[in-house]
Design a protein around this motif. Sequence first.
Motif, short mmCIF file in Angstrom:
data_model
loop_
_atom_site.label_atom_id
_atom_site.label_comp_id
_atom_site.label_asym_id
_atom_site.label_seq_id
_atom_site.Cartn_x
_atom_site.Cartn_y
_atom_site.Cartn_z
N TRP A 1 1.00 -1.33 -0.24
CA TRP A 1 0.43 -0.05 0.67
C TRP A 1 0.70 1.66 0.01
N CYS A 2 2.42 1.18 0.31
CA CYS A 2 2.90 2.16 -0.14
C CYS A 2 3.14 3.22 -1.83
N PRO A 3 2.64 4.21 -1.42
CA PRO A 3 2.76 5.01 -2.61
C PRO A 3 3.96 5.22 -3.27
N TYR A 4 4.74 5.25 -2.58
CA TYR A 4 6.38 5.58 -3.25
C TYR A 4 6.82 4.25 -3.78
N CYS A 5 6.75 3.68 -3.30
CA CYS A 5 6.99 1.62 -3.45
C CYS A 5 5.67 1.57 -4.96
N ILE A 6 5.25 2.08 -4.48
CA ILE A 6 3.93 2.00 -5.98
C ILE A 6 4.62 2.80 -7.43
N ARG A 7 5.17 4.05 -6.96
CA ARG A 7 5.70 5.24 -8.01
C ARG A 7 6.85 4.79 -8.62
N ALA A 8 7.82 4.24 -7.39
CA ALA A 8 9.60 3.46 -8.48
C ALA A 8 8.41 1.98 -8.70
N LYS A 9 8.10 1.59 -8.60
CA LYS A 9 7.39 0.30 -9.65
C LYS A 9 6.84 0.39 -10.67
N GLN A 10 6.36 2.23 -10.92
CA GLN A 10 5.83 1.90 -12.17
C GLN A 10 7.14 2.70 -12.81
N LEU A 11 8.05 2.79 -12.58
CA LEU A 11 9.20 4.10 -13.03
C LEU A 11 9.80 2.80 -13.88
N LEU A 12 10.47 2.20 -13.25
CA LEU A 12 11.35 0.19 -12.97
C LEU A 12 10.44 -0.28 -14.70
N SER A 13 9.38 -0.51 -14.56
CA SER A 13 8.34 -1.37 -15.60
C SER A 13 8.04 -0.23 -16.76
N SER A 14 8.16 1.01 -16.85
CA SER A 14 8.30 2.30 -17.94
C SER A 14 9.47 1.99 -19.13
N LYS A 15 10.63 1.52 -17.79
CA LYS A 15 11.80 1.03 -18.84
C LYS A 15 11.49 -0.26 -19.25
N GLY A 16 10.49 -1.43 -18.67
CA GLY A 16 11.31 -2.86 -19.58
C GLY A 16 11.86 -2.88 -18.34
N VAL A 17 12.24 -3.01 -17.11
CA VAL A 17 12.67 -3.60 -16.10
C VAL A 17 12.24 -4.52 -15.39
N VAL A 18 12.49 -5.81 -15.38
CA VAL A 18 12.19 -7.27 -15.10
C VAL A 18 12.78 -7.07 -13.43
N PHE A 19 11.22 -6.73 -12.23
CA PHE A 19 12.59 -7.01 -11.10
C PHE A 19 12.02 -8.13 -9.89
N ARG A 20 12.77 -8.01 -9.09
CA ARG A 20 12.18 -9.32 -8.52
C ARG A 20 11.87 -7.72 -6.59
N GLU A 21 10.43 -8.00 -6.48
CA GLU A 21 10.12 -7.86 -5.50
C GLU A 21 10.34 -8.46 -4.24
N ILE A 22 10.15 -7.85 -3.21
CA ILE A 22 10.06 -8.55 -1.67
C ILE A 22 9.01 -7.63 -0.74
N ILE A 23 8.32 -8.62 -0.61
CA ILE A 23 6.77 -7.55 0.09
C ILE A 23 7.70 -8.38 1.63
N VAL A 24 7.22 -6.32 2.77
CA VAL A 24 7.66 -6.45 3.69
C VAL A 24 6.29 -7.15 4.76
N ASP A 25 6.01 -6.77 4.23
CA ASP A 25 4.61 -6.39 5.03
C ASP A 25 3.78 -7.97 5.61
#
Length: 84
Positions: free
Chosen positions: A11-35
């Motif tokens: 639910w973190c808006p900063y997390c969402i923004r960061a992931k959107q930037l990476l995705s817009s560049k076609g970056v495949v990333f490994r996400e580790i959820i801390v919740d």
Amino acid sequence: MAEVVVYSSAWCPYCIRAKQLLSSKGVVFREIIVDGQPDVRAEMTRKAGRTSVPQIWIGATHVGGCDDLYALQRAGKLDVLLQS
């Protein structure tokens, strides 16, 4: 392309923004959820020296959080780091 790891919270808006930037560049990333995972959050804190999310690594480089990621983008350094 360098491996990208993002420690985040659902639910973190900063997390969402960061992931959107990476995705817009076609970056495949490994996400580790801390919740709900205090051990995972503690691991992130130990590695990053910060408790806030997101915490982002590109290869062996700790980028920091969302603002740090966007600062790299504005400076024209993000693509270079992703290609390393």
